[in-house]
Design a protein around this motif. Structure first.
Motif, mmCIF file in Angstrom:
data_model
loop_
_atom_site.group_PDB
_atom_site.id
_atom_site.type_symbol
_atom_site.label_atom_id
_atom_site.label_comp_id
_atom_site.label_asym_id
_atom_site.label_seq_id
_atom_site.Cartn_x
_atom_site.Cartn_y
_atom_site.Cartn_z
ATOM 1 N N ASP A 22 13.020 -0.036 -1.536
ATOM 2 C CA ASP A 22 11.597 -0.726 -1.288
ATOM 3 C C ASP A 22 11.734 -2.254 -1.890
ATOM 4 O O ASP A 22 12.224 -2.380 -3.008
ATOM 5 N N VAL A 23 11.361 -2.891 -1.140
ATOM 6 C CA VAL A 23 11.160 -4.515 -1.453
ATOM 7 C C VAL A 23 9.976 -4.813 -2.386
ATOM 8 O O VAL A 23 8.686 -4.144 -1.940
ATOM 9 N N VAL A 24 10.208 -5.469 -3.399
ATOM 10 C CA VAL A 24 9.036 -5.628 -4.391
ATOM 11 C C VAL A 24 8.803 -7.081 -4.474
ATOM 12 O O VAL A 24 9.788 -7.800 -5.135
ATOM 13 N N PRO A 25 7.901 -7.647 -4.262
ATOM 14 C CA PRO A 25 7.596 -9.126 -4.073
ATOM 15 C C PRO A 25 7.495 -9.651 -5.753
ATOM 16 O O PRO A 25 7.164 -9.047 -6.386
ATOM 17 N N GLU A 41 8.761 -11.982 0.157
ATOM 18 C CA GLU A 41 7.351 -11.676 0.765
ATOM 19 C C GLU A 41 7.520 -11.150 2.087
ATOM 20 O O GLU A 41 6.984 -10.289 2.297
ATOM 21 N N TRP A 46 8.872 -7.742 2.215
ATOM 22 C CA TRP A 46 8.006 -6.729 1.820
ATOM 23 C C TRP A 46 6.924 -6.567 2.907
ATOM 24 O O TRP A 46 6.741 -5.548 3.125
ATOM 25 N N GLN A 60 8.672 -4.655 5.864
ATOM 26 C CA GLN A 60 8.997 -3.344 5.489
ATOM 27 C C GLN A 60 7.822 -2.484 5.316
ATOM 28 O O GLN A 60 7.492 -1.417 5.702
ATOM 29 N N GLU A 71 -0.181 -11.265 -2.257
ATOM 30 C CA GLU A 71 0.341 -11.963 -1.129
ATOM 31 C C GLU A 71 -0.194 -13.100 -1.198
ATOM 32 O O GLU A 71 -1.292 -13.698 -0.894
#
Length: 179
Positions: A53-56, A129, A132, A135, A61
Protein backbone atom coordinates in the motif's frame (compact mmCIF):
# COMPACT_ATOMS: atom_id res chain seq x y z
CA UNK A 1 9.64 6.79 -8.39
CA UNK A 2 10.07 4.53 -11.39
CA UNK A 3 6.65 2.96 -10.79
CA UNK A 4 4.99 6.39 -10.89
CA UNK A 5 6.73 7.31 -14.15
CA UNK A 6 5.85 3.96 -15.71
CA UNK A 7 2.21 4.21 -14.60
CA UNK A 8 1.99 7.79 -15.91
CA UNK A 9 3.28 6.59 -19.28
CA UNK A 10 0.66 3.81 -19.43
CA UNK A 11 -2.08 6.23 -18.33
CA UNK A 12 -1.13 8.70 -21.06
CA UNK A 13 -1.07 5.96 -23.69
CA UNK A 14 -4.53 4.75 -22.62
CA UNK A 15 -5.97 8.27 -22.64
CA UNK A 16 -4.53 8.92 -26.09
CA UNK A 17 -5.93 5.69 -27.50
CA UNK A 18 -9.39 6.06 -25.99
CA UNK A 19 -9.58 9.67 -27.19
CA UNK A 20 -8.55 8.70 -30.74
CA UNK A 21 -11.08 5.85 -30.83
CA UNK A 22 -13.82 8.18 -29.57
CA UNK A 23 -12.89 10.69 -32.27
CA UNK A 24 -13.24 7.98 -34.92
CA UNK A 25 -9.66 8.46 -36.09
CA UNK A 26 -9.27 4.86 -37.18
CA UNK A 27 -12.64 3.08 -36.98
CA UNK A 28 -11.36 -0.16 -38.49
CA UNK A 29 -8.77 -0.53 -35.74
CA UNK A 30 -10.73 0.94 -32.82
CA UNK A 31 -11.65 -2.33 -31.10
CA UNK A 32 -8.21 -3.95 -31.38
CA UNK A 33 -6.51 -0.74 -30.22
CA UNK A 34 -8.79 -0.47 -27.19
CA UNK A 35 -8.24 -4.14 -26.40
CA UNK A 36 -4.48 -3.52 -26.36
CA UNK A 37 -4.73 -0.24 -24.43
CA UNK A 38 -6.96 -1.77 -21.76
CA UNK A 39 -4.67 -4.79 -21.45
CA UNK A 40 -1.66 -2.53 -21.01
CA UNK A 41 -3.30 -0.29 -18.42
CA UNK A 42 -4.59 -3.34 -16.54
CA UNK A 43 -1.02 -4.64 -16.39
CA UNK A 44 -0.03 -1.29 -14.87
CA UNK A 45 -2.90 -1.65 -12.42
CA UNK A 46 -1.81 -5.18 -11.53
CA UNK A 47 1.64 -3.81 -10.66
CA UNK A 48 -0.06 -1.26 -8.40
CA UNK A 49 -2.21 -3.96 -6.81
CA UNK A 50 0.84 -6.13 -6.18
CA UNK A 51 2.71 -3.22 -4.57
CA UNK A 52 2.57 -2.66 -0.83
CA UNK A 53 0.00 0.00 0.00
CA UNK A 54 1.20 3.44 -1.02
CA UNK A 55 0.78 5.94 1.81
CA UNK A 56 0.92 9.62 0.87
CA UNK A 57 2.87 11.99 3.07
CA UNK A 58 -0.08 14.36 3.41
CA UNK A 59 -3.33 13.28 5.04
CA UNK A 60 -5.49 15.09 2.48
CA UNK A 61 -5.31 14.89 -1.28
CA UNK A 62 -3.87 18.11 -2.74
CA UNK A 63 -6.35 20.00 -4.90
CA UNK A 64 -5.36 19.67 -8.54
CA UNK A 65 -8.24 21.78 -9.79
CA UNK A 66 -11.57 20.73 -11.22
CA UNK A 67 -12.04 17.24 -12.58
CA UNK A 68 -11.83 16.93 -16.32
CA UNK A 69 -15.24 16.85 -18.02
CA UNK A 70 -15.27 13.44 -19.64
CA UNK A 71 -18.93 13.50 -20.68
CA UNK A 72 -17.98 14.39 -24.28
CA UNK A 73 -15.61 11.39 -24.32
CA UNK A 74 -18.29 9.09 -22.92
CA UNK A 75 -20.85 10.36 -25.44
CA UNK A 76 -18.43 9.95 -28.37
CA UNK A 77 -17.63 6.41 -27.23
CA UNK A 78 -21.35 5.65 -26.89
CA UNK A 79 -21.75 6.74 -30.52
CA UNK A 80 -18.79 4.62 -31.59
CA UNK A 81 -20.20 1.58 -29.78
CA UNK A 82 -23.79 2.10 -30.89
CA UNK A 83 -25.54 -1.27 -30.77
CA UNK A 84 -22.90 -2.97 -28.61
CA UNK A 85 -22.34 -0.39 -25.86
CA UNK A 86 -24.43 -2.12 -23.18
CA UNK A 87 -23.29 -5.25 -21.40
CA UNK A 88 -23.95 -7.21 -18.22
CA UNK A 89 -21.35 -7.63 -15.51
CA UNK A 90 -21.16 -9.54 -12.25
CA UNK A 91 -21.26 -7.10 -9.32
CA UNK A 92 -18.88 -9.09 -7.09
CA UNK A 93 -18.01 -12.67 -8.07
CA UNK A 94 -17.05 -13.51 -4.48
CA UNK A 95 -20.34 -12.39 -2.97
CA UNK A 96 -22.71 -14.01 -5.43
CA UNK A 97 -24.15 -14.08 -8.91
CA UNK A 98 -25.79 -10.63 -8.85
CA UNK A 99 -25.46 -8.88 -12.21
CA UNK A 100 -25.91 -5.29 -13.25
CA UNK A 101 -25.98 -3.38 -16.48
CA UNK A 102 -23.00 -1.39 -17.67
CA UNK A 103 -21.79 0.35 -20.80
CA UNK A 104 -18.45 0.23 -22.56
CA UNK A 105 -18.58 4.00 -22.95
CA UNK A 106 -19.23 4.52 -19.23
CA UNK A 107 -16.61 2.02 -18.14
CA UNK A 108 -13.93 3.45 -20.43
CA UNK A 109 -14.75 7.02 -19.37
CA UNK A 110 -14.57 5.98 -15.70
CA UNK A 111 -11.13 4.44 -16.22
CA UNK A 112 -10.03 7.56 -18.09
CA UNK A 113 -11.29 9.78 -15.25
CA UNK A 114 -9.31 7.88 -12.60
CA UNK A 115 -6.14 7.77 -14.69
CA UNK A 116 -6.42 11.48 -15.52
CA UNK A 117 -6.78 12.34 -11.82
CA UNK A 118 -3.58 10.45 -11.03
CA UNK A 119 -1.82 12.17 -13.93
CA UNK A 120 -2.77 15.59 -12.55
CA UNK A 121 -1.03 14.68 -9.28
CA UNK A 122 1.95 13.26 -11.15
CA UNK A 123 2.28 16.30 -13.40
CA UNK A 124 2.00 18.61 -10.36
CA UNK A 125 5.14 16.97 -8.96
CA UNK A 126 3.38 14.65 -6.49
CA UNK A 127 4.35 11.14 -7.64
CA UNK A 128 3.51 9.50 -4.29
CA UNK A 129 0.05 11.07 -4.32
CA UNK A 130 -0.38 9.92 -7.92
CA UNK A 131 0.61 6.36 -6.99
CA UNK A 132 -1.73 6.40 -4.02
CA UNK A 133 -4.60 7.61 -6.20
CA UNK A 134 -3.94 5.13 -9.00
CA UNK A 135 -3.58 2.25 -6.53
CA UNK A 136 -6.66 3.15 -4.48
CA UNK A 137 -8.85 3.78 -7.51
CA UNK A 138 -7.56 0.62 -9.25
CA UNK A 139 -8.58 -1.51 -6.27
CA UNK A 140 -11.85 0.31 -5.63
CA UNK A 141 -13.14 1.02 -9.13
CA UNK A 142 -11.19 1.29 -12.34
CA UNK A 143 -9.54 -2.13 -12.19
CA UNK A 144 -12.94 -3.80 -12.07
CA UNK A 145 -14.42 -1.51 -14.73
CA UNK A 146 -11.43 -2.01 -17.03
CA UNK A 147 -11.54 -5.79 -16.56
CA UNK A 148 -15.24 -5.93 -17.42
CA UNK A 149 -14.76 -3.66 -20.42
CA UNK A 150 -11.80 -5.75 -21.62
CA UNK A 151 -13.85 -8.94 -21.45
CA UNK A 152 -16.70 -7.25 -23.29
CA UNK A 153 -14.43 -5.84 -26.00
CA UNK A 154 -12.90 -9.27 -26.48
CA UNK A 155 -16.40 -10.76 -26.83
CA UNK A 156 -17.41 -8.10 -29.38
CA UNK A 157 -14.24 -8.74 -31.36
CA UNK A 158 -14.79 -12.49 -31.22
CA UNK A 159 -18.37 -12.12 -32.47
CA UNK A 160 -17.26 -9.84 -35.29
CA UNK A 161 -14.58 -12.24 -36.44
CA UNK A 162 -16.16 -15.62 -35.74
CA UNK A 163 -19.88 -15.16 -36.32
CA UNK A 164 -20.07 -15.87 -40.05
CA UNK A 165 -22.69 -17.42 -42.29
CA UNK A 166 -22.49 -21.19 -42.60
CA UNK A 167 -21.83 -20.91 -46.36
CA UNK A 168 -18.83 -18.64 -45.76
CA UNK A 169 -17.47 -20.95 -43.04
CA UNK A 170 -17.87 -24.05 -45.23
CA UNK A 171 -16.15 -22.34 -48.15
CA UNK A 172 -13.25 -21.22 -45.93
CA UNK A 173 -12.95 -24.74 -44.48
CA UNK A 174 -12.97 -26.26 -47.98
CA UNK A 175 -10.31 -23.79 -49.20
CA UNK A 176 -8.15 -24.49 -46.15
CA UNK A 177 -8.21 -28.23 -46.77
CA UNK A 178 -7.24 -27.99 -50.44
CA UNK A 179 -3.58 -28.65 -51.27
Amino acid sequence: MELAARTAEEARAFLTTVTEVAAGSNPEQGLPLLLLALSDVLAAGARLGATTDVVPTERFEPDTGPDADLDPLREALANAFEGVDEYVEVVDPLLGPEVTGATLSGSLASVAQALAQGLRHHDAGNPVEALWWWQFSYLSDWGDRASSALRTLQAVLAHLRLDVDDDVAEEAEYDALQP
